[in-house]
Design a protein around this motif. Structure first.
Motif, short mmCIF file in Angstrom:
data_model
loop_
_atom_site.label_atom_id
_atom_site.label_comp_id
_atom_site.label_asym_id
_atom_site.label_seq_id
_atom_site.Cartn_x
_atom_site.Cartn_y
_atom_site.Cartn_z
N ASN A 1 15.16 10.64 -1.06
CA ASN A 1 14.90 11.44 -2.26
C ASN A 1 13.56 11.07 -2.89
OD1 ASN A 1 17.15 13.09 -2.26
ND2 ASN A 1 18.41 11.58 -3.34
N HIS A 2 13.30 9.76 -2.92
CA HIS A 2 12.04 9.30 -3.49
C HIS A 2 10.84 9.83 -2.68
CE1 HIS A 2 9.11 6.72 -5.47
NE2 HIS A 2 8.64 6.44 -4.26
N LEU A 3 10.99 9.81 -1.37
CA LEU A 3 9.88 10.24 -0.52
C LEU A 3 9.51 11.71 -0.77
CD1 LEU A 3 10.78 8.49 2.86
CD2 LEU A 3 8.82 8.02 1.40
N MET B 1 10.52 4.40 -9.67
CA MET B 1 9.73 3.27 -9.19
C MET B 1 9.71 3.24 -7.67
SD MET B 1 10.07 -0.60 -10.68
CE MET B 1 10.76 -1.41 -9.25
N CYS B 2 8.56 2.93 -7.11
CA CYS B 2 8.42 2.96 -5.65
C CYS B 2 9.12 1.76 -5.00
CB CYS B 2 6.94 2.92 -5.26
SG CYS B 2 6.06 4.41 -5.72
N PRO B 3 9.79 2.00 -3.88
CA PRO B 3 10.33 0.87 -3.11
C PRO B 3 9.21 0.04 -2.50
CG PRO B 3 10.74 2.96 -1.96
CD PRO B 3 10.07 3.30 -3.25
N GLU B 4 9.49 -1.23 -2.28
CA GLU B 4 8.52 -2.10 -1.59
C GLU B 4 8.18 -1.50 -0.22
OE1 GLU B 4 7.46 -5.33 -2.35
OE2 GLU B 4 8.54 -5.58 -4.25
N SER C 1 9.31 13.17 -3.48
CA SER C 1 8.48 13.37 -4.68
C SER C 1 7.30 12.41 -4.77
CB SER C 1 9.35 13.23 -5.94
OG SER C 1 9.94 11.95 -5.95
N CYS C 2 7.15 11.51 -3.81
CA CYS C 2 6.07 10.52 -3.92
C CYS C 2 5.11 10.58 -2.74
CB CYS C 2 6.65 9.12 -4.07
SG CYS C 2 5.37 7.84 -4.16
N ASP C 3 3.90 11.07 -3.05
CA ASP C 3 2.90 11.20 -1.98
C ASP C 3 2.52 9.86 -1.36
OD1 ASP C 3 2.90 13.85 -2.36
OD2 ASP C 3 1.04 13.94 -3.53
N GLU C 4 2.42 8.87 -2.26
CA GLU C 4 1.94 7.56 -1.79
C GLU C 4 2.89 6.97 -0.75
OE1 GLU C 4 0.91 3.32 -3.74
OE2 GLU C 4 0.66 5.06 -5.08
N CYS C 5 4.18 6.96 -1.09
CA CYS C 5 5.16 6.40 -0.15
C CYS C 5 5.25 7.24 1.11
CB CYS C 5 6.53 6.29 -0.80
SG CYS C 5 6.61 4.98 -2.05
N ARG C 6 5.14 8.56 0.93
CA ARG C 6 5.23 9.43 2.10
C ARG C 6 4.05 9.17 3.04
NH1 ARG C 6 6.31 13.97 -0.56
NH2 ARG C 6 4.16 14.71 -0.38
ZN LIG Z 1 6.71 5.93 -4.04
#
Ligand SMILES: [Zn+2]
Lengths: 176, 185
Positions: B26-28, B1-4, B30-35
């Motif tokens: 770590n999340h960043l 789940m994405c962080p706020e 794998s997540c294009d949106e958050c990056r």
């Molecule tokens: Zn994310």
């Protein structure tokens, strides 16, 4: 008891240490060189007059920031009516040049536009973002300088960033 | 789940404690949106840093010498537009003196007293209020604390139209603030 010369020297040290960063902060808040000078002058005079009761070091910086925050806020309220007139002008659609030869001029313009976008952010949010980005301060410093909680700093920085990027993206301010 | 996004903004400032920071990083990966959001924050910071700032080298010396010139008589700088606390009888007396007689303030060089002399009306030629320096400091500090809205009315100190503080080397801001010369508060 300290001699007059000692306290003069201490004041000079505080002044030279903090004037450069303080005046830049005030410039970002107000967008005016002469207003920045005037407000910093007033803040340092107040510091000088109370220097025997006031802390030195970073605490002096926080105190000065608190003073200019209030001075700048009063100034902004006074200028409110002029600002409204300015905004009306400002919202006129901007002509976008495509000529390659004018590109560097446009880049300069866009950098000025950043300052203009900053000035559109509501005062309380703008203040916090500016301290973060230009004040060499972390959340804890900002919180103790403005006498608000760190949580509050966090929220205001986030909201200010959001507004700033909205202003920049909406094309109200030109970005290359 | 994405962080706020607000959490990412806090992380971006290095204000998230190390345990969460590792998870976010770590999340960043794998997540294009958050990056892309944190990249946006980075771009904004670069833009802010690149915004031109005037050279304040000269300001440093200019303001310093203005402060120097004013230290001895600087108390008078406080007479700019401000809210005045009503309960302060002494301050009220001063204001009354202003509005009634169109008083002039003369600050002497030693800065230990201020003479308030009526220059507007010959009939009151001897109407001089001579206050010792410590009382004046008291009044100034009351005026100062009256920036706090809680205890103040909306009164504004307005000095006579012919009042000039130029001899003190006052700044443009001070001169322009509220010296409209009106005789009503
Ligand atoms: Zn994310």
């Amino acid at each position: 008891m300290e001699s007059e010369i000692d306290t003069e020297q201490e004041f000079d040290e505080i002044y030279h240490q903090f004037f450069p960063v303080l005046v830049k902060i005030v410039y970002r808040i107000t967008g005016s060189v002469s207003v920045s000078e005037d407000l910093c002058q007033e803040a340092f005079i107040r510091y000088y007059e109370r220097r025997d009761k006031l802390p030195g070091g970073d605490q002096a910086k926080f105190w000065l920031i608190r003073v200019v925050k209030n001075l700048a806020y009063n100034h902004e309220k006074r200028k409110g009516r002029e600002r409204m007139a300015y905004d009306k002008f400002y919202h006129e659609p901007k002509r976008v040049e495509t000529n390659e030869g004018e590109r560097s001029i446009l880049e300069d313009e866009s950098k000025k536009a950043v300052q203009e976008a900053l000035l559109k952010i509501p005062y309380k949010l703008r203040m916090v973002l500016i301290l973060k980005e230009y004040g060499e301060m972390d959340y804890k410093d900002i919180a103790s300088s403005l006498k608000i909680s760190e949580g509050n700093v966090k929220v205001r920085v986030f909201r200010a960033r959001k507004l700033l990027s909205e202003y920049l993206e909406k094309g109200e301010v030109y970005v290359p | 789940m994405c962080p706020e996004k607000s959490v990412l903004s806090t992380w971006f400032d290095g204000e998230v404690d190390s345990k969460w920071s590792v998870e976010i990083e770590n999340h960043l990966k794998s997540c294009d949106e958050c990056r892309s959001y944190t990249q946006k924050l980075e771009d904004q910071r670069m833009l802010l840093q690149s915004a031109p700032i005037p050279d304040f080298e000269e300001s440093l010396e200019r303001v310093k010498s203005r402060i120097r010139g004013k230290r001895t008589v600087s108390s008078s700088i406080r007479f700019w537009e401000k809210k005045i606390p009503l309960p302060a009888a002494a301050a009220a007396a001063i204001i009354a003196a202003f509005v009634t007689f169109g008083t002039n303030i003369i600050s002497d060089n030693r800065n230990d007293r201020i003479l308030m002399t009526n220059l507007a009306d010959q009939n009151y030629a001897n109407q001089t209020i001579d206050m010792p320096g410590d009382k004046i400091d008291e009044i100034f500090s009351m005026m100062e604390s009256s920036l706090n809205d809680e205890f103040s009315s909306n009164s504004i100190v307005e000095l006579p139209a012919d009042f000039s503080m130029i001899f003190n080397g006052d700044s443009q801001l001070v001169r322009s603030a509220g010296f409209s010369g009106s005789t009503s508060p």
